[in-house]
Design a protein around this motif. Structure first.
Motif, PDB file in Angstrom:
ATOM      1  N   CYS A 326      53.509  38.518  24.047  1.00  0.00           N
ATOM      2  CA  CYS A 326      52.664  38.236  23.181  1.00  0.00           C
ATOM      3  C   CYS A 326      53.280  38.014  21.767  1.00  0.00           C
ATOM      4  N   LEU A 327      54.461  38.240  21.445  1.00  0.00           N
ATOM      5  CA  LEU A 327      55.055  38.209  20.255  1.00  0.00           C
ATOM      6  C   LEU A 327      56.834  37.710  20.412  1.00  0.00           C
ATOM      7  N   ALA A 328      57.184  36.877  19.556  1.00  0.00           N
ATOM      8  CA  ALA A 328      58.329  36.382  19.585  1.00  0.00           C
ATOM      9  C   ALA A 328      59.240  37.211  18.509  1.00  0.00           C
ATOM     10  N   PHE A 329      60.543  37.543  18.628  1.00  0.00           N
ATOM     11  CA  PHE A 329      61.082  38.239  17.765  1.00  0.00           C
ATOM     12  C   PHE A 329      62.549  37.541  17.465  1.00  0.00           C
ATOM     13  N   ARG A 330      63.274  37.714  16.281  1.00  0.00           N
ATOM     14  CA  ARG A 330      64.370  37.442  16.072  1.00  0.00           C
ATOM     15  C   ARG A 330      65.030  38.260  14.906  1.00  0.00           C
ATOM     16  N   GLY A 331      66.528  38.572  15.145  1.00  0.00           N
ATOM     17  CA  GLY A 331      67.037  39.261  14.250  1.00  0.00           C
ATOM     18  C   GLY A 331      67.736  40.447  15.268  1.00  0.00           C
ATOM     19  N   LEU A 332      68.191  41.517  14.483  1.00  0.00           N
ATOM     20  CA  LEU A 332      68.893  42.791  15.338  1.00  0.00           C
ATOM     21  C   LEU A 332      67.671  43.862  15.472  1.00  0.00           C
ATOM     22  N   PRO A 333      67.506  44.485  16.755  1.00  0.00           N
ATOM     23  CA  PRO A 333      66.465  45.073  17.119  1.00  0.00           C
ATOM     24  C   PRO A 333      66.969  46.749  16.535  1.00  0.00           C
ATOM     25  N   VAL A 341      58.971  39.467  13.500  1.00  0.00           N
ATOM     26  CA  VAL A 341      58.297  38.801  14.719  1.00  0.00           C
ATOM     27  C   VAL A 341      57.281  37.736  14.499  1.00  0.00           C
ATOM     28  N   ARG A 342      56.835  37.127  15.636  1.00  0.00           N
ATOM     29  CA  ARG A 342      55.846  36.022  15.297  1.00  0.00           C
ATOM     30  C   ARG A 342      54.956  36.175  16.605  1.00  0.00           C
ATOM     31  N   ASN A 343      53.680  35.908  16.191  1.00  0.00           N
ATOM     32  CA  ASN A 343      52.844  35.617  17.218  1.00  0.00           C
ATOM     33  C   ASN A 343      52.950  34.548  17.784  1.00  0.00           C
ATOM     34  N   ASN A 344      52.905  34.703  19.443  1.00  0.00           N
ATOM     35  CA  ASN A 344      53.095  33.665  20.382  1.00  0.00           C
ATOM     36  C   ASN A 344      51.693  33.042  20.769  1.00  0.00           C
ATOM     37  N   LYS A 345      51.219  32.061  19.848  1.00  0.00           N
ATOM     38  CA  LYS A 345      49.774  31.465  19.979  1.00  0.00           C
ATOM     39  C   LYS A 345      49.340  31.048  21.355  1.00  0.00           C
ATOM     40  N   GLY A 346      48.241  31.449  21.438  1.00  0.00           N
ATOM     41  CA  GLY A 346      47.887  31.149  22.910  1.00  0.00           C
ATOM     42  C   GLY A 346      48.064  32.316  23.880  1.00  0.00           C
ATOM     43  N   ARG A 347      48.866  32.946  23.820  1.00  0.00           N
ATOM     44  CA  ARG A 347      48.907  34.380  24.703  1.00  0.00           C
ATOM     45  C   ARG A 347      47.825  35.443  24.324  1.00  0.00           C
ATOM     46  N   THR A 348      47.431  36.011  25.286  1.00  0.00           N
ATOM     47  CA  THR A 348      46.163  37.043  24.812  1.00  0.00           C
ATOM     48  C   THR A 348      46.816  38.291  25.164  1.00  0.00           C
ATOM     49  N   ILE A 349      46.087  39.461  24.595  1.00  0.00           N
ATOM     50  CA  ILE A 349      46.283  41.039  24.947  1.00  0.00           C
ATOM     51  C   ILE A 349      45.187  41.575  25.418  1.00  0.00           C
TER      52      ILE A 349
END
Length: 349
Positions: A326-333, A341-349
């Motif tokens: 549902c979300l994409a991420f970038r960087g160091l966790p 984080v960014r919303n993956n448009k079109g994915r539902t929860i």
């Protein structure tokens, strides 16, 4: 020799303890195996040590006996604020403050008055909450089992004040404490800072709910603490009600609790997910690529949801949404300020 005494003053408490331990390890064998002079010197050192320990223990016992009131708080930060306020009032010596190091609004609480329930809760926290083990082991004196021992050891003549606010964490903690005090004859009182804030007409300068002790302005909080000796006594019928409500709560398997309409509401872990997505969409408007800092998302939730929830639980839900796509991420966790984080448009929860 003078230099040795000066260097001794430079040692920290832990370093001094370590040095004393080493000296005892060198001395004690001579009390049994040394020659006449060695044994006499070793015996005198050990006797001096035992007298010093006994004297320190006596002073601690006397100090505890002087304390007529015990304050129970559900978080270490709130306990710290209370200790400072009591010190400012000149009443710190007469009051003992005990605190948990936990967040009762999240995680399993079934049977946490027993070892198996505590292990179950710890395993869940280890799995879900980042950095849990470090914080847990750094504050052993405030772990649940240690606090149970301290609460059950409170002398019968001591009055008890339980500090809380209008949030699920404190309200669950209140009921847990009342369960631990079941059948005790202590006079038990409550200081609900949310209620006391609403009664303090001079402080009503905001419409925001003060749902946690840490949200109170310093002067307002100190004014509340001043009245602790007039804290409302919890009558027997209320004590029985809190005990019964704890028994109901402790049978549930849920791992998220919120405060709603004056009651503790059991919620699914996914309760926060839609709010997190909405916050990300809101903050993404000012972002060129739709990515927003995880810390900003969690901070925004805490600022506007008016629930006291461990931020590590909120981060766990972010990573669940990432794992579910549902979300994409970038960087160091490794930390919230190091990834976005960014919303993956079109994915539902």
């Amino acid at each position: 020799m003078k230099d040795l005494y000066e260097r001794l003053r430079e040692l920290s408490e832990d370093e001094a303890r370590s040095l004393l331990n080493d000296l005892l390890n060198l001395t004690v064998p001579f009390t049994e195996q040394g020659n006449g002079e060695q044994k006499a010197l070793a015996d005198s050192i050990v006797q001096m040590y035992e007298k010093s320990v006994q004297h320190s223990h006596s002073l601690r016992v006397e100090a505890e006996q002087r304390k007529s009131m015990v304050h129970l708080v559900c978080s270490m930060s709130d306990a710290g604020s209370l200790k400072v306020a009591l010190s400012n009032l000149g009443n710190r010596a007469d009051n003992e403050v005990l605190s948990f190091n936990d967040c009762f609004s999240v995680g399993p609480i079934k049977d946490i008055d027993r070892a198996e329930g505590q292990r179950s809760r710890e395993f869940w926290q280890m799995e879900k909450l980042s950095g849990f083990m470090f914080n847990h082991h750094m504050n052993r004196e405030h772990q649940i089992q240690r606090m149970i021992e301290k609460i059950t050891a409170i002398a019968e003549h001591n009055s008890i004040i339980i500090w809380c606010a209008d949030n699920a964490h404190d309200q669950v903690g209140l009921r847990f404490i009342m369960h631990l005090l079941k059948n005790r004859t202590n006079s038990v009182h409550m200081m609900n800072v949310s209620e006391l804030f609403r009664l303090n007409a001079a402080s009503m300068q905001t419409n925001l709910p003060h749902y946690a002790q840490g949200l109170l302005e310093r002067d307002v909080y100190l004014n509340i603490v001043i009245g602790y000796e007039q804290a409302e006594k919890i009558i027997d019928s209320e004590r029985r009600r809190y005990e019964a409500e704890w028994m109901e709560l402790s049978l549930e398997e849920c791992t998220l609790r919120i405060w709603e309409d004056g009651k503790i509401k059991l919620a699914a872990e996914e309760e926060l997910d839609r709010r997190l997505i909405a916050i990300i969409d809101k903050l993404a408007i000012e972002s060129e690529d739709g990515f927003v800092k995880a810390g900003a998302v969690i901070g925004e939730l805490q600022d506007h949801y008016f629930q006291l929830i461990d931020f590590r639980f909120t981060e766990y839900r972010l990573w669940t949404l990432i794992s579910d796509g549902c979300l994409a991420f970038r960087g160091l966790p490794n930390a919230m300020h190091q990834y976005s984080v960014r919303n993956n448009k079109g994915r539902t929860i």
